[in-house]
Design a protein around this motif. Structure first.
Motif, short mmCIF file in Angstrom:
data_model
loop_
_atom_site.label_atom_id
_atom_site.label_comp_id
_atom_site.label_asym_id
_atom_site.label_seq_id
_atom_site.Cartn_x
_atom_site.Cartn_y
_atom_site.Cartn_z
N VAL A 253 40.03 40.52 48.60
CA VAL A 253 39.20 40.39 47.40
C VAL A 253 37.74 40.34 47.84
N PRO A 254 36.86 41.11 47.18
CA PRO A 254 35.44 41.06 47.55
C PRO A 254 34.85 39.67 47.34
N GLY A 255 33.86 39.33 48.18
CA GLY A 255 33.32 37.97 48.22
C GLY A 255 32.88 37.40 46.89
N LEU A 256 32.08 38.17 46.15
CA LEU A 256 31.49 37.62 44.93
C LEU A 256 32.58 37.27 43.91
N PHE A 257 33.55 38.19 43.77
CA PHE A 257 34.65 37.97 42.83
C PHE A 257 35.47 36.74 43.25
N ALA A 258 35.69 36.61 44.56
CA ALA A 258 36.44 35.46 45.08
C ALA A 258 35.71 34.17 44.80
N ILE A 259 34.37 34.21 44.92
CA ILE A 259 33.58 33.01 44.65
C ILE A 259 33.75 32.59 43.20
N PHE B 45 38.04 21.97 50.50
CA PHE B 45 39.05 22.60 49.65
C PHE B 45 38.51 23.90 49.05
N ALA B 46 37.26 23.85 48.56
CA ALA B 46 36.65 25.04 47.98
C ALA B 46 36.55 26.16 49.01
N ILE C 290 38.72 27.72 39.81
CA ILE C 290 39.70 26.75 40.31
C ILE C 290 39.08 25.36 40.39
N MET C 291 37.79 25.31 40.80
CA MET C 291 37.13 24.01 40.89
C MET C 291 37.00 23.38 39.50
N VAL C 292 36.78 24.22 38.47
CA VAL C 292 36.73 23.68 37.10
C VAL C 292 38.10 23.12 36.73
N ILE D 65 30.41 20.68 37.91
CA ILE D 65 29.15 20.97 38.61
C ILE D 65 29.25 20.49 40.05
N ALA D 66 29.80 19.29 40.21
CA ALA D 66 29.98 18.79 41.58
C ALA D 66 30.88 19.73 42.37
N GLY D 67 31.87 20.32 41.68
CA GLY D 67 32.74 21.30 42.34
C GLY D 67 31.96 22.52 42.78
N PHE D 68 31.02 23.01 41.93
CA PHE D 68 30.18 24.16 42.31
C PHE D 68 29.33 23.82 43.52
N VAL D 69 28.71 22.62 43.46
CA VAL D 69 27.87 22.21 44.59
C VAL D 69 28.72 22.13 45.85
N ALA D 70 29.95 21.61 45.69
CA ALA D 70 30.86 21.55 46.84
C ALA D 70 31.16 22.95 47.35
N LEU D 71 31.33 23.88 46.42
CA LEU D 71 31.61 25.26 46.81
C LEU D 71 30.46 25.84 47.61
N VAL D 72 29.24 25.62 47.12
CA VAL D 72 28.07 26.13 47.84
C VAL D 72 27.98 25.50 49.23
#
Lengths: 326, 358
Positions: free
Chosen positions: A81-87, A47-48, A93-95, A227-234
């Motif tokens: 949208v540039p990558g960093l901003f999109a991240i 999803f991320a 959104i994950m929060v 945090i789990a959402g961030f890890v999922a994003l990575v």
């Protein structure tokens, strides 16, 4: 030469193991803090990654649904949208997702048996998978946030000079290993040395005791799921860059399960070591045995290894001893 | 008012111990059986058979099987798809190796073979429990599907890697193969579903079932009062796998006709059956039927409404279905963990007292 081939396979297995560890980390975090075994971790990564691609390419969310319902043809806002901003946006959104999960699901399931919570996260996984597809479409998406890819020439020339045989290692895998290491260091530091981290460990130890000393359970859970959402994003960025953002991404969650069983559900180092063992093991097994039995042993090797392992040591390598009281 | 047990006196132990102790219930079930056996086969067409009734009956059998293991004995399994594959490939090998033997014998034997495999993969349950076991059953799922894909002996060295059901008949009626009529498909599945549901109902309320439930509620306590966890757990795995194996055999031979292991018996099948028993009700035979009906009907309904009525694309409908099923699972776990079966029981309770509040 045989030995060199095997060690190349081993090195690649190690790198794949790092990827498994990344997903497994998310599981361990949530499990430690809320006792929930979060099956949806893999789908969260999917999803991320989907959301990230969608934002970067300026796609209209729910485009298919809007088109079908109102008979229009929208697909894109027409900007990128540039990558960093999109991240960053995706992280937000994950929060939001973490808050929604706490409010709508977890809050109502406090004190239920672990297996009920586990099944609830399976339902959550299906919901998120459907939501991701409805929001961004089910096509295979290409994700490129500027991470280097392709064969690493440095490693190849280096090993060529040393051993007379150039190792083939993907640069992305090396980056993944570096990022995973940084992530683990940051997480361990966070949980050991900050106030919130200590509160998180207190909640993991005993919900009621933590509540009685004034820790907000609600806040900690939202934090942990974020945090789990961030890890999922990575993990989603890594896997998405490697093999495209598609449904099979969510199946890495299933691969992370044996990693956890091997390493122990409660141990962050266990997730790393378990990931490395599974990654190496399945590549080596495929290399030595797979060719004899028709290949594709990677599908099941991890599970069978974990199964056999569990029979002898049910708590995993680094897990806390399971004590049962009547 | 409508639903009474007053005046329904039991004068013998035999009366008291029958499968449906309330007279009205009994009549209701007889009426349903009569309609199912005497009316439906004559009016059924191939759309209803293939889209609704046959998959409903087959999944109901699988759901009863998983419910025995998960709902009654408390051992969560994610390997249902793998065990269904065992049933399917077993019946295929039996059908092609011994063409003279009646197909019903083959299907039952396929169930028995699956039971043996189930016991084998159930062995770790003696050491591990909870979701550790759930993950361990994933090993069964992936390993079995891989095995059927990679070992050519299982699919008789066919070039496509698929298995195709040859035509077999019962009393001159084709029940497998392309010539099968809708009512023949329906009837063979119905017979198996009714017989197996009756067996399951009586197993679960007998001493075996009580042992399973003791293990589910607390295995250490059960062991102390003299329930042997080894036999209780392994018998649960055996009986459950037997049911699931028969469901797999019917799914392949009667319903699909042709199958490929990773496609027809993948991990999603395991989850589908698990969802059926969560929505239907853990630890309830009626719930297995209700859950199977619900999850078979939902996609048909959504397809009819969204695709046929609104003209939305099919893939969008499929994604919305995923969302609805996922949300329903969470909803049921929060609001009614005992599922549709519990709602049904509550309704009956209300009807029993109606129109008085107490």
């Amino acid at each position: 030469m045989e030995f060199l081939y095997a060690s190349e396979v081993l090195a690649n297995g190690l790198m794949a193991g790092v990827m498994y560890s990344l997903v497994a980390l998310g599981f361990v975090l949530i499990y430690k803090a809320s006792g929930v075994f979060n099956y949806a971790q893999g789908v969260m990564a999917l999803f991320a990654a989907m959301t990230l691609v969608g934002i970067m390419e300026g796609r209209v969310p729910f485009a298919h649904l809007i088109n079908a319902a109102f008979g229009v043809h929208v697909s894109s806002f027409g900007w990128t949208v540039p990558g960093l901003f999109a991240i960053l946006l995706t992280a937000l959104i994950m929060v939001g997702l973490a808050i929604a999960i706490e409010k709508l699901v977890l809050k109502h399931l406090v004190g239920q048996e672990p297996i009920i919570l586990f099944m609830a996260t399976i339902g959550l996984a299906w919901f998120l998978e459907g939501l991701g597809d409805v929001m961004w479409g089910a096509d295979v998406k290409v994700l490129d946030v500027g991470l280097p890819q392709g064969i690493s020439e440095t490693v190849e020339t280096m090993t060529d000079n040393w051993l007379g045989y150039g190792f083939f290692i993907d640069r992305l895998d090396i980056w993944a290993a570096v990022i995973a290491a940084a992530l683990v260091a940051a997480l361990v530091g966070f949980s050991q040395y900050t106030k919130q981290g200590r509160a998180m460990r207190a909640v993991a130890d005993d919900h009621q005791a933590a509540l009685s000393v004034g820790i907000s359970l609600q806040f900690i859970w939202i934090m942990v799921w974020s945090i789990a959402g961030f890890v999922a994003l990575v993990a989603g960025i890594m896997w998405g860059t490697k093999s495209g953002v598609q449904f099979s991404l969510s199946l890495i969650a299933l691969k992370a399960l044996p990693v956890l069983m091997l390493g122990g559900f409660t141990s962050i180092p266990g997730a790393i070591v378990g990931g490395l063992i599974i990654g190496m093991g399945e590549k080596l097994f495929e290399y030595f045995v797979g060719s004899m039995v028709g290949g594709a042993t990677e599908n099941w090797f991890a599970y069978v290894l974990a199964l056999i392992f569990l029979v002898f040591r049910p708590q995993g390598l680094f897990g806390e001893r399971i004590i049962e009281r009547v | 008012m409508f639903y009474r047990e007053a005046g329904d006196f039991k004068t013998s132990y035999r009366d008291d111990g029958q499968t449906f102790p309330i007279r009205l219930d009994r009549w209701g079930y007889y009426a349903i059986l009569a309609v199912a056996f005497l009316v439906v086969p004559f009016v059924i067409d191939s759309y209803w058979a293939n889209a609704v009734l046959v998959p409903f009956l087959i999944y109901a059998i699988a759901a009863i099987g998983l419910n025995i293991l998960t709902g009654y004995a408390g051992q969560v399994s994610l390997g249902t798809g793998g065990f269904m594959a065992v049933g399917a490939y077993a019946v295929y090998k039996l059908m092609t190796s011994f063409p003279g033997v009646p197909i019903v014998v083959h299907i039952v034997l396929a169930g028995a073979i699956t039971a043996v495999v189930g016991v084998l993969f159930g062995l770790p349950s003696l050491r591990i429990k909870g979701f550790y076991l759930a993950v361990a059953t994933l090993a069964a799922q992936f390993f079995l599907v891989w095995l059927f894909n990679k070992v050519p002996w299982f699919y008789n060295y066919s070039a496509s890697g698929q298995i195709n059901a040859p035509e077999r008949t019962i009393l001159g009626w084709a029940v497998t193969g392309p010539a099968t009529t809708a009512s023949a498909k329906y009837l063979i599945c119905l017979v198996f579903a009714v017989v197996l549901a009756w067996v399951a109902r009586n197993l679960t309320r007998g001493s075996v079932g009580r042992k399973w439930m003791a293990i589910r509620d607390m295995d250490i306590a059960a062991e102390i009062i003299g329930v042997n966890p080894l036999t209780a757990k392994l018998s649960a795995f055996a009986v459950s796998s037997f049911f699931v194996g028969i469901a797999g055999a019917l799914l392949f031979s009667v319903y699909l006709g042709a199958a490929e292991a990773s496609e027809a018996f993948g991990i999603n099948k395991s989850f589908l059956v698990l969802f059926m028993i969560i929505i239907g009700g853990l630890g309830s035979i009626f719930g297995s039927f209700a859950g199977a009906a619900f999850l078979v009907l939902l996609p048909v309904l959504l397809k009819n409404v969204l695709v046929a009525q609104f003209g939305w694309p099919t893939d969008l409908a499929a994604h919305i279905e995923l969302m609805i099923v996922g949300a329903l699972i969470v909803f049921f776990l929060i609001v009614e963990p005992h599922g549709l079966a519990r709602l049904w029981a509550l309704t009956k309770e209300k009807l029993r007292l109606w129109p008085f509040p107490h």
